[in-house]
Design a protein around this motif. Structure first.
Motif, PDB file in Angstrom:
ATOM      1  N   CYS A  29       0.862  -1.178   0.000  1.00  0.00           N
ATOM      2  CA  CYS A  29       0.000   0.000   0.000  1.00  0.00           C
ATOM      3  C   CYS A  29       0.900   1.231   0.000  1.00  0.00           C
ATOM      4  N   PHE A  30       0.766   2.041  -1.045  1.00  0.00           N
ATOM      5  CA  PHE A  30       1.648   3.204  -1.202  1.00  0.00           C
ATOM      6  C   PHE A  30       0.788   4.424  -1.530  1.00  0.00           C
ATOM      7  N   PRO A  31       0.242   5.106  -0.529  1.00  0.00           N
ATOM      8  CA  PRO A  31      -0.708   6.210  -0.772  1.00  0.00           C
ATOM      9  C   PRO A  31      -0.060   7.570  -1.020  1.00  0.00           C
ATOM     10  N   SER A  32       1.243   7.622  -1.192  1.00  0.00           N
ATOM     11  CA  SER A  32       1.904   8.914  -1.381  1.00  0.00           C
ATOM     12  C   SER A  32       1.375   9.614  -2.636  1.00  0.00           C
ATOM     13  N   ARG A  33       1.175  10.947  -2.524  1.00  0.00           N
ATOM     14  CA  ARG A  33       0.678  11.752  -3.641  1.00  0.00           C
ATOM     15  C   ARG A  33       1.730  12.723  -4.152  1.00  0.00           C
ATOM     16  N   VAL A  34       2.970  12.577  -3.722  1.00  0.00           N
ATOM     17  CA  VAL A  34       4.018  13.525  -4.094  1.00  0.00           C
ATOM     18  C   VAL A  34       5.184  12.851  -4.803  1.00  0.00           C
ATOM     19  N   VAL A  52      -1.488  -1.190  -4.095  1.00  0.00           N
ATOM     20  CA  VAL A  52      -2.583  -0.250  -3.902  1.00  0.00           C
ATOM     21  C   VAL A  52      -1.951   1.115  -3.709  1.00  0.00           C
ATOM     22  N   ALA A  53      -2.127   2.013  -4.690  1.00  0.00           N
ATOM     23  CA  ALA A  53      -1.409   3.283  -4.669  1.00  0.00           C
ATOM     24  C   ALA A  53      -2.306   4.405  -5.180  1.00  0.00           C
ATOM     25  N   GLY A  78     -11.536   3.917  -0.228  1.00  0.00           N
ATOM     26  CA  GLY A  78     -11.084   3.157  -1.389  1.00  0.00           C
ATOM     27  C   GLY A  78      -9.864   2.320  -1.071  1.00  0.00           C
ATOM     28  N   TYR A  79      -8.921   2.896  -0.313  1.00  0.00           N
ATOM     29  CA  TYR A  79      -7.745   2.127   0.109  1.00  0.00           C
ATOM     30  C   TYR A  79      -8.173   0.945   0.981  1.00  0.00           C
ATOM     31  N   GLN A  80      -9.075   1.207   1.925  1.00  0.00           N
ATOM     32  CA  GLN A  80      -9.519   0.162   2.838  1.00  0.00           C
ATOM     33  C   GLN A  80     -10.192  -0.972   2.081  1.00  0.00           C
ATOM     34  N   GLU A  81     -11.067  -0.628   1.159  1.00  0.00           N
ATOM     35  CA  GLU A  81     -11.785  -1.653   0.403  1.00  0.00           C
ATOM     36  C   GLU A  81     -10.843  -2.476  -0.465  1.00  0.00           C
ATOM     37  N   ALA A  82      -9.863  -1.803  -1.115  1.00  0.00           N
ATOM     38  CA  ALA A  82      -8.919  -2.517  -1.987  1.00  0.00           C
ATOM     39  C   ALA A  82      -8.048  -3.477  -1.185  1.00  0.00           C
TER      40      ALA A  82
END
Length: 386
Positions: A29-34, A52-53, A78-82
């Motif tokens: 899981c990589f939620p970074s936006r930068v 999941v990014a 969305g992250y949680q569901e994925a």
């Protein structure tokens, strides 16, 4: 270290430990936006992990539903569901892991990346620098400018007529458009649908201005039938045509391209008022309208002609950007300053009005003292002794 229940923070990890950590994971899981490219995403794919990014940084690597999920905007659910989907579905997790590994090896193998980089350098080295397209056009533009040179002296600028200004602005606009010429080579085929958007926006401004002029023209008409027809046409223009054309324009062109065209409403008002209401156009007005039309033409030609789709979360995120906050702050300062200036101006005018009233206030006339002299006449009004 992490401070979250059932979570363990590993802290900083060097490159020697990363392969072991990736191999110990089931999902990345990589939620970074930068991120500019997303090396972490590529490393996870190469290690055989479904990813999941955030779509804004890793959408070029993660194909949603194929090798992971690219989550749009700030959708935490969305992250949680994925993640829950991948944890509960082992087959799906394994198939996405294999797809990610194949994509990383196929498209980002080191020799292939190096060959592509060398090819980019070779293409850049062989590309000629920017040059004017055709010399005759440049020569003609130069001749026109030289012919207009006497009118362009600083002490004569105030005496230029609309025709001279139109020639000068037209020459500059056409020269800039021809020399620039747009991008000849791009990844996609050149599209000119933005011209439809510009035409629709101009039509929207025209319909709005026509409605306003017709409202004024209504009071000049004497025949009742013509008055009703004029009123109906004006309402159709302002209620139906103006919003429909304006909204349709945004389907073909970006807002940054259409926003400057709103100033054309001023030009349409002046032209229609001259044609329908008989209002005259001064020399200064005509010069200003020529400059406005030239600016709109340049902004339409040099503006952004590519549409970009934004999600709801991305649009709402713009309101949290520092630039937007700075813009709001500047607007508030301008509004407060303008309000204070207006209030001060009104107060000064009231003071001046009161002073003038005091100065011009008539003084009460004092009635003259009447002095009654004794008349030599008698009570009958005749002289005594008569």
């Amino acid at each position: 270290m992490c401070g979250v229940k059932n979570c363990v923070g590993l802290g900083w990890q060097n490159s020697d430990d990363l392969p072991r950590i990736y191999a110990s994971c089931d999902v990345l899981c990589f939620p970074s936006r930068v991120e500019t490219f997303g090396n972490v995403t590529l490393e996870g794919m190469a290690s055989g992990l479904p990813v999941v990014a955030a779509d804004c940084c890793s959408s070029h690597l993660v194909e949603s539903g194929v090798n992971g999920y690219a989550i749009k905007g700030l959708d935490n659910s969305g992250y949680q569901e994925a993640i829950l989907t991948l944890i509960n579905d082992v087959k799906l997790r394994d198939s996405m892991a294999r797809a990610g590994r194949e994509r990383a090896v196929r498209d980002f193998e080191i020799t292939k990346v190096m060959d592509q980089m060398v090819g980019n350098y070779v293409e850049a080295a062989n590309t000629p620098p920017f040059e004017p397209k055709k010399l005759p056009i440049v020569a003609c533009a130069s001749v026109v400018m030289l012919l207009e040179c006497p009118y362009m002296m600083i002490h004569r600028l105030g005496k230029l007529g609309p025709v001279q200004w139109a020639i000068i602005c037209g020459t500059i606009v056409l020269s800039a458009m021809y020399l620039y010429g747009g991008d000849e080579e791009s990844e996609h085929e050149p599209s000119y649908v933005w011209m439809i958007g510009v035409a629709l926006a101009i039509g929207a401004q025209l319909s709005g201005a026509l409605a306003k002029v017709l409202f004024k023209y209504y009071y000049k008409i004497k025949l009742r039938t013509n008055k009703i027809l004029t009123l109906v046409v004006s309402y159709v223009c302002i209620i139906i045509l103006n919003p429909i054309l304006g909204l349709a324009a945004y389907s073909f062109a970006a807002q940054s391209l259409l926003a400057p065209l709103s100033i054309l409403n001023l030009v349409w008002n002046a032209v229609l008022a001259n044609l329908m209401l008989g209002e005259g156009l001064s020399k200064a007005n005509m010069v200003a309208y020529v400059l406005i039309c030239s600016g709109c033409l340049l902004s339409s030609y040099f503006g952004i002609h590519v549409h970009k789709d934004y999600s709801y979360d991305e649009l709402m995120g713009l309101f949290e950007a520092p630039m937007f906050r700075f813009f709001i702050l500047v607007q508030v300062i301008i509004a407060v300053g303008a309000g204070a200036g207006t209030a001060a101006s009104v107060a000064n005018q009231e003071k001046k009005k009161k002073r003038n009233q005091i100065k011009t206030k008539p003084q009460k006339a004092t009635s003259p003292t009447s002095v009654r002299r004794s008349s030599p006449r008698g009570s009958s009004g005749l002289p005594s002794g008569a």
